[in-house]
Design a protein around this motif. Sequence first.
Motif, PDB file in Angstrom:
ATOM      1  N   GLU A 175       0.820  -1.212   0.000  1.00 62.35           N
ATOM      2  CA  GLU A 175       0.000   0.000   0.000  1.00 62.35           C
ATOM      3  C   GLU A 175       0.852   1.259   0.000  1.00 62.35           C
ATOM      4  O   GLU A 175       0.387   2.321  -0.388  1.00 62.35           O
ATOM      5  N   SER A 176       2.109   1.141   0.431  1.00 63.27           N
ATOM      6  CA  SER A 176       2.954   2.333   0.424  1.00 63.27           C
ATOM      7  C   SER A 176       3.209   2.822  -0.987  1.00 63.27           C
ATOM      8  O   SER A 176       3.364   4.018  -1.219  1.00 63.27           O
ATOM      9  N   LEU A 177       3.263   1.911  -1.966  1.00 62.49           N
ATOM     10  CA  LEU A 177       3.443   2.335  -3.352  1.00 62.49           C
ATOM     11  C   LEU A 177       2.233   3.115  -3.832  1.00 62.49           C
ATOM     12  O   LEU A 177       2.354   4.107  -4.545  1.00 62.49           O
ATOM     13  N   HIS A 178       1.035   2.646  -3.427  1.00 68.18           N
ATOM     14  CA  HIS A 178      -0.168   3.400  -3.789  1.00 68.18           C
ATOM     15  C   HIS A 178      -0.154   4.772  -3.123  1.00 68.18           C
ATOM     16  O   HIS A 178      -0.477   5.781  -3.744  1.00 68.18           O
ATOM     17  N   ALA A 179       0.230   4.783  -1.849  1.00 66.83           N
ATOM     18  CA  ALA A 179       0.291   6.063  -1.139  1.00 66.83           C
ATOM     19  C   ALA A 179       1.324   6.981  -1.764  1.00 66.83           C
ATOM     20  O   ALA A 179       1.142   8.200  -1.831  1.00 66.83           O
ATOM     21  N   SER A 180       2.441   6.402  -2.242  1.00 66.40           N
ATOM     22  CA  SER A 180       3.481   7.207  -2.885  1.00 66.40           C
ATOM     23  C   SER A 180       2.950   7.913  -4.110  1.00 66.40           C
ATOM     24  O   SER A 180       3.248   9.083  -4.358  1.00 66.40           O
ATOM     25  N   ALA A 181       2.140   7.193  -4.901  1.00 64.00           N
ATOM     26  CA  ALA A 181       1.553   7.823  -6.090  1.00 64.00           C
ATOM     27  C   ALA A 181       0.650   8.993  -5.695  1.00 64.00           C
ATOM     28  O   ALA A 181       0.628  10.032  -6.343  1.00 64.00           O
ATOM     29  N   MET A 182      -0.116   8.815  -4.591  1.00 63.82           N
ATOM     30  CA  MET A 182      -0.972   9.905  -4.128  1.00 63.82           C
ATOM     31  C   MET A 182      -0.129  11.063  -3.609  1.00 63.82           C
ATOM     32  O   MET A 182      -0.482  12.236  -3.786  1.00 63.82           O
ATOM     33  N   ASN A 183       1.033  10.767  -2.950  1.00 64.38           N
ATOM     34  CA  ASN A 183       1.899  11.832  -2.456  1.00 64.38           C
ATOM     35  C   ASN A 183       2.439  12.683  -3.584  1.00 64.38           C
ATOM     36  O   ASN A 183       2.638  13.884  -3.430  1.00 64.38           O
ATOM     37  N   VAL A 184       2.697  12.062  -4.740  1.00 62.82           N
ATOM     38  CA  VAL A 184       3.179  12.823  -5.896  1.00 62.82           C
ATOM     39  C   VAL A 184       2.136  13.851  -6.309  1.00 62.82           C
ATOM     40  O   VAL A 184       2.454  15.003  -6.644  1.00 62.82           O
ATOM     41  N   LEU A 185       0.852  13.464  -6.280  1.00 62.63           N
ATOM     42  CA  LEU A 185      -0.208  14.406  -6.634  1.00 62.63           C
ATOM     43  C   LEU A 185      -0.261  15.566  -5.643  1.00 62.63           C
ATOM     44  O   LEU A 185      -0.417  16.727  -6.036  1.00 62.63           O
ATOM     45  N   ASP A 186      -0.134  15.266  -4.331  1.00 57.94           N
ATOM     46  CA  ASP A 186      -0.136  16.337  -3.336  1.00 57.94           C
ATOM     47  C   ASP A 186       1.062  17.252  -3.525  1.00 57.94           C
ATOM     48  O   ASP A 186       0.945  18.482  -3.430  1.00 57.94           O
ATOM     49  N   LEU A 187       2.230  16.644  -3.766  1.00 57.17           N
ATOM     50  CA  LEU A 187       3.441  17.443  -3.943  1.00 57.17           C
ATOM     51  C   LEU A 187       3.338  18.335  -5.175  1.00 57.17           C
ATOM     52  O   LEU A 187       3.837  19.459  -5.189  1.00 57.17           O
ATOM     53  N   GLU A 188       2.669  17.836  -6.227  1.00 59.18           N
ATOM     54  CA  GLU A 188       2.482  18.651  -7.436  1.00 59.18           C
ATOM     55  C   GLU A 188       1.722  19.934  -7.104  1.00 59.18           C
ATOM     56  O   GLU A 188       2.108  21.029  -7.525  1.00 59.18           O
ATOM     57  N   GLN A 189       0.631  19.821  -6.336  1.00 54.44           N
ATOM     58  CA  GLN A 189      -0.148  20.999  -5.989  1.00 54.44           C
ATOM     59  C   GLN A 189       0.664  21.944  -5.111  1.00 54.44           C
ATOM     60  O   GLN A 189       0.601  23.176  -5.265  1.00 54.44           O
ATOM     61  N   GLN A 190       1.452  21.387  -4.178  1.00 59.85           N
ATOM     62  CA  GLN A 190       2.282  22.237  -3.323  1.00 59.85           C
ATOM     63  C   GLN A 190       3.318  23.001  -4.149  1.00 59.85           C
ATOM     64  O   GLN A 190       3.603  24.177  -3.886  1.00 59.85           O
ATOM     65  N   MET A 191       3.903  22.336  -5.161  1.00 61.31           N
ATOM     66  CA  MET A 191       4.895  23.013  -6.006  1.00 61.31           C
ATOM     67  C   MET A 191       4.246  24.113  -6.830  1.00 61.31           C
ATOM     68  O   MET A 191       4.846  25.170  -7.060  1.00 61.31           O
ATOM     69  N   ARG A 192       3.019  23.885  -7.305  1.00 57.23           N
ATOM     70  CA  ARG A 192       2.325  24.958  -8.033  1.00 57.23           C
ATOM     71  C   ARG A 192       2.096  26.159  -7.123  1.00 57.23           C
ATOM     72  O   ARG A 192       2.276  27.315  -7.533  1.00 57.23           O
ATOM     73  N   ASN A 193       1.683  25.907  -5.878  1.00 53.91           N
ATOM     74  CA  ASN A 193       1.502  27.005  -4.937  1.00 53.91           C
ATOM     75  C   ASN A 193       2.832  27.702  -4.652  1.00 53.91           C
ATOM     76  O   ASN A 193       2.882  28.937  -4.508  1.00 53.91           O
ATOM     77  N   ALA A 194       3.917  26.900  -4.566  1.00 53.14           N
ATOM     78  CA  ALA A 194       5.235  27.489  -4.292  1.00 53.14           C
ATOM     79  C   ALA A 194       5.667  28.418  -5.422  1.00 53.14           C
ATOM     80  O   ALA A 194       6.273  29.468  -5.174  1.00 53.14           O
ATOM     81  N   LEU A 195       5.351  28.060  -6.670  1.00 52.57           N
ATOM     82  CA  LEU A 195       5.680  28.933  -7.796  1.00 52.57           C
ATOM     83  C   LEU A 195       4.916  30.251  -7.708  1.00 52.57           C
ATOM     84  O   LEU A 195       5.460  31.328  -7.948  1.00 52.57           O
ATOM     85  N   GLU A 196       3.627  30.152  -7.365  1.00 50.72           N
ATOM     86  CA  GLU A 196       2.819  31.364  -7.289  1.00 50.72           C
ATOM     87  C   GLU A 196       3.268  32.265  -6.138  1.00 50.72           C
ATOM     88  O   GLU A 196       3.218  33.490  -6.254  1.00 50.72           O
ATOM     89  N   LYS A 197       3.736  31.664  -5.025  1.00 51.23           N
ATOM     90  CA  LYS A 197       4.095  32.449  -3.848  1.00 51.23           C
ATOM     91  C   LYS A 197       5.588  32.756  -3.776  1.00 51.23           C
ATOM     92  O   LYS A 197       6.045  33.356  -2.801  1.00 51.23           O
ATOM     93  N   GLY A 198       6.353  32.348  -4.783  1.00 53.83           N
ATOM     94  CA  GLY A 198       7.778  32.659  -4.812  1.00 53.83           C
ATOM     95  C   GLY A 198       8.589  31.977  -3.730  1.00 53.83           C
ATOM     96  O   GLY A 198       9.515  32.575  -3.171  1.00 53.83           O
TER      97      GLY A 198
END
Length: 856
Positions: free
Chosen positions: A601-624
């Motif tokens: 299940e950790s592999l499944h969770a890892s795939a979900m973590n990538v999606l969360d990290l993607e959104q965080q990186m988009r926010n990081a770009l907007e907030k500098g």
Amino acid sequence: MSHERRTDPSGSTEMTETEQVEGLRASTQRLEHSEHLQRALFAIADLAASGLDMQRLLEGLHRIVSRLMHAENFYIALRDPLRGTIRFIYFSDVADGQVYRPDQELSTEQLSDSITLRLIQLARPVRGPSDRIARSLGLTQGHGAGTPSADFMAVPMCRDGEVFGVLAVQSYEKGGEYTQSDERVLAFVAGHVLNVVERKLGQEALERRVAERTRELALTNDRLQKQVRESERAVHLQATLYRIAALGHGQESNEAFYRSIHQAVGELLDVESFCIALVSEDGQWLDFPYYVDSSGAELVRRPMGRGMSEYAIRCAQTIRLESDAINALIAQGEVDAATYGTPAVSWLGAPLMGARGVMGVVVVQSYRSDLYYTQQDAELLTFVSYQIANTLQRRQQAEALQALNAQLEQRVQERTQELRRQIAVRERAQKQLKHQVMHDSLTGLPNRLYLRERLERALGAQKLDPACGFALLYLDVDRFKLFNDGLGHGVGDEVLRIVSARMAECVRAPDIAGRLSGDEFAVLLEHCLQPSQACMVAERIQARMAAAIEVGGRQLHVSVSIGIAMSNPSYRTVDQLLHDADTALYRAKAAGRQRFVLFDESLHASAMNVLDLEQQMRNALEKGQFESYFQPIVRLADGDVIGYEALIRWRHPELGLLAPGRFLPAAEETGLIETIDWHMYRLACQAAPDLLGRDKILNINISPCHFHSRNFPRRLLDLAAWAGVAVDRLCVEVTESSLLSDPGAAAQILGSLHEAGVRIALDDFGTGYSSLSHVHRFPLRTLKIDRSFIAPLGRGAQQRSTAIVSAVLSLAASLDLDVVAEGVETDAQRDVLLSMGCVHGQGFLFGEPVPATGLP
């Protein structure tokens, strides 16, 4: 009445009635002005909450500002900090009309002589005639593309000290000068206008992203539905072929037999008109044992002539024709119109290939203008015709056998051996047919269809008895594309055959090894209850693959990566099991290949973590939140800094400062790496003029994704020019692995940068597959020796590293290339490098990566 002040006996002065009236009038005007401004802000807030599109919203803002001051000529300019461009999203001018389009992005070079750009740079309001403002701002070549105005007023739109645009009004008539009060009002309104516009732009961008994501999901759904339909069609075709094959063993009459074939074919094609024609034993006659014709025509036995059926038999291949083509054959004399019969709109016939050639033809035809047979129908009928021919041969043989038994009972013993031989031939043919359908033609292993059937049975058995556990191993040949592309498909096929043979040696009945597609294989381990059992088989397979193979006069070393999925009651379909095994395989390849990974299940969770990290990186770009750090590159002899390598860091609001390894792999997987790179380049170039001086070099790292953009060199050079970085002070670093994805595109991109004067450095030199070929093929200026070769220097066991470093230095000297040793962390390593003739180095010994403000 006197309007002079009166003085009371005590010396105090009382306000006259006129002064009181004037004071009240001024107070009333201030209240009216404040109320007027408040109504305007309410109107702006209403616009922000409305559903108007951008153009109508901006027109509404124009009308609101016009109620506050003279604003017949009005424009709004927005600055994009990431792209470094300016857009005039609204421009209304009675003299100049629409000078700029709302969607037109203008660079700072295009607006270099404009008041608007200078206001953004200075971040202060201006007011007065446009010519006077231009002179005060130092604009010697004019002040933009517009007509000079009698009075001009503009204020910056700011947030947190950064300018995001300009709000401006102007008048071409004298006598209507803007006042200090107008300037304060416009400056007050500007902040609210910026909020409204950015909110609307953000809403539109979100709507675009939602629409794009919806389109992507729709396309994905269409592809999946098409795959499902193709799979269902293949299963249906297979079932139909089995039915036709089974008819050959039935005891029904010929009429019932042919009718059953008609019904079976009718499940695959529209066969309102269908017939089977057979050539007589002597080849002189054409018989029609079965036909159905919607036109009412009757088909009777006839001599072999010039009919359409005879034409298909002569050609010995499937024929698909429409009325015009049939008429052309009649005109050429290939077909006799009298024999042809009722003209068909679409005609399709496939020959029945027997052991001695064409034994007949199966025909479907349409008399309707709305029914035309396609090439796919032709391929389908061809495939079916093989099975019909085999079935007919078996049936004819059976009939001949029955007749022979009835007539020659006295010769039963003599013919017994022959009959047994015929039965064996039929059994071999049937077995071969089944084997061909269920096995891969190249390797002889069971194919995907057979494997899915076995997995379905295994899942069914586990549902009945949870103790019936099993395991699925999903295998992929590492670097198989290199074998195929570099040595040819013939060598690639031979590699697959050897891999499949070795894999088959590692499994025991009832377990099976099968080929799914390309270089993908699978192993089904039945009665496998423990993951350790599956891991042992995976280790056995990888150990068997370790031996070199001899193919095409070369010795090749082949390895496989393996993903393992263990059965459990949560699996409902075969696709779920295959998906999890494939996920584990992907992780195994990402971890470095030639290994196996057990799905959990950790592999499944890892795939979900990538999606969360993607959104965080988009926010990081907007907030500098991404920052540029710099590590010095020094001269080893005296420690003088000759340049800096720009490195990215993420100042995460919760996790603190993150190194690239924490987020760049996810950025590459989600496609955000290109946007993050350009953000990094802009930060590095902004800091470069103060950091480099006149003689230092700025090194930036290039991701492989940029090799797919032919505009990359021009865009990078424009960014350097905007930041004031000389081209010959810029150096791009590429890794050896990044050059493997598309060497041709990489050579073109790097060649363009080299011609422009940019330096090219090969990072991590010595760790790739073909380092020497890279030195020869690409326009390199610098080699950076990988830290793995530097780390052993200065210690006891350093002979191999010393030899490699010495070879790299000799190679660089012969090719006139600079060399930088990476990862220098001790004085001993520096001294060894100096003794070997290495000039430059980089590492923690000379300085860790720090922000530009932290450098000396």
